[in-house]
Motif scaffolding. Structure first.
Motif, PDB file in Angstrom:
ATOM      1  N   ASP A 183     -12.016   0.439   2.424  1.00 44.58           N
ATOM      2  CA  ASP A 183     -10.950   1.115   1.673  1.00 44.58           C
ATOM      3  C   ASP A 183     -10.721   0.430   0.327  1.00 44.58           C
ATOM      4  O   ASP A 183     -10.502   1.090  -0.692  1.00 44.58           O
ATOM      5  CB  ASP A 183      -9.652   1.116   2.474  1.00 44.58           C
ATOM      6  N   GLY A 184     -10.769  -0.884   0.326  1.00 39.77           N
ATOM      7  CA  GLY A 184     -10.575  -1.638  -0.913  1.00 39.77           C
ATOM      8  C   GLY A 184     -11.655  -1.361  -1.933  1.00 39.77           C
ATOM      9  O   GLY A 184     -11.371  -1.151  -3.122  1.00 39.77           O
ATOM     10  N   GLN A 214     -10.622  -2.129   6.209  1.00 44.10           N
ATOM     11  CA  GLN A 214      -9.835  -2.479   5.031  1.00 44.10           C
ATOM     12  C   GLN A 214     -10.750  -2.815   3.850  1.00 44.10           C
ATOM     13  O   GLN A 214     -10.466  -2.456   2.711  1.00 44.10           O
ATOM     14  CB  GLN A 214      -8.916  -3.665   5.327  1.00 44.10           C
ATOM     15  N   LEU A 269       0.817  -1.225   0.000  1.00 45.69           N
ATOM     16  CA  LEU A 269       0.000   0.000   0.000  1.00 45.69           C
ATOM     17  C   LEU A 269       0.842   1.263   0.000  1.00 45.69           C
ATOM     18  O   LEU A 269       0.315   2.343  -0.263  1.00 45.69           O
ATOM     19  CB  LEU A 269      -0.943  -0.002   1.202  1.00 45.69           C
ATOM     20  N   TYR A 288      -6.208  -4.149  -0.280  1.00 47.62           N
ATOM     21  CA  TYR A 288      -7.040  -3.837   0.886  1.00 47.62           C
ATOM     22  C   TYR A 288      -8.012  -4.985   1.183  1.00 47.62           C
ATOM     23  O   TYR A 288      -8.234  -5.346   2.339  1.00 47.62           O
ATOM     24  CB  TYR A 288      -7.851  -2.561   0.661  1.00 47.62           C
TER      25      TYR A 288
END
Length: 84
Positions: free
Chosen positions: A73-74, A70, A34, A51
């Motif tokens: 966010d992904g 996560q 990342l 993510y």
């Protein structure tokens, strides 16, 4: 690493330390991914998938709050990559 931790190391007490170590090592590996610049849509999409992989690892580690974060966010990064 994650696949081994998921499938080859049963969730038994004697394998727990090994499984935990593999999952934490994978967690750090994916977190390093990342740190790459995401100025290209393909990289941004890959980061979105990263993510999602991190979300799976957090879930396996029973860190559900981190897993949800996560995952969100992904999805954000994947959608942004598609929109470009």
């Amino acid at each position: 690493m994650v696949q081994v931790a998921q499938t080859r190391l049963p969730d038994t007490p004697e394998m727990s330390p090994v499984r935990l170590a593999l999952l934490e090592k994978a967690l750090h590996f994916y977190q390093d991914v990342l740190d790459e610049p995401d100025d290209h849509p393909a990289v941004r999409e890959r980061k979105g998938l990263t993510y999602l992989r991190l979300a799976q690892i957090h879930d396996l580690l029973r860190q559900h709050t981190d897993s949800l974060s996560q995952y969100m966010d992904g999805e954000r990064d994947r959608r942004a990559a598609i929109a470009i």
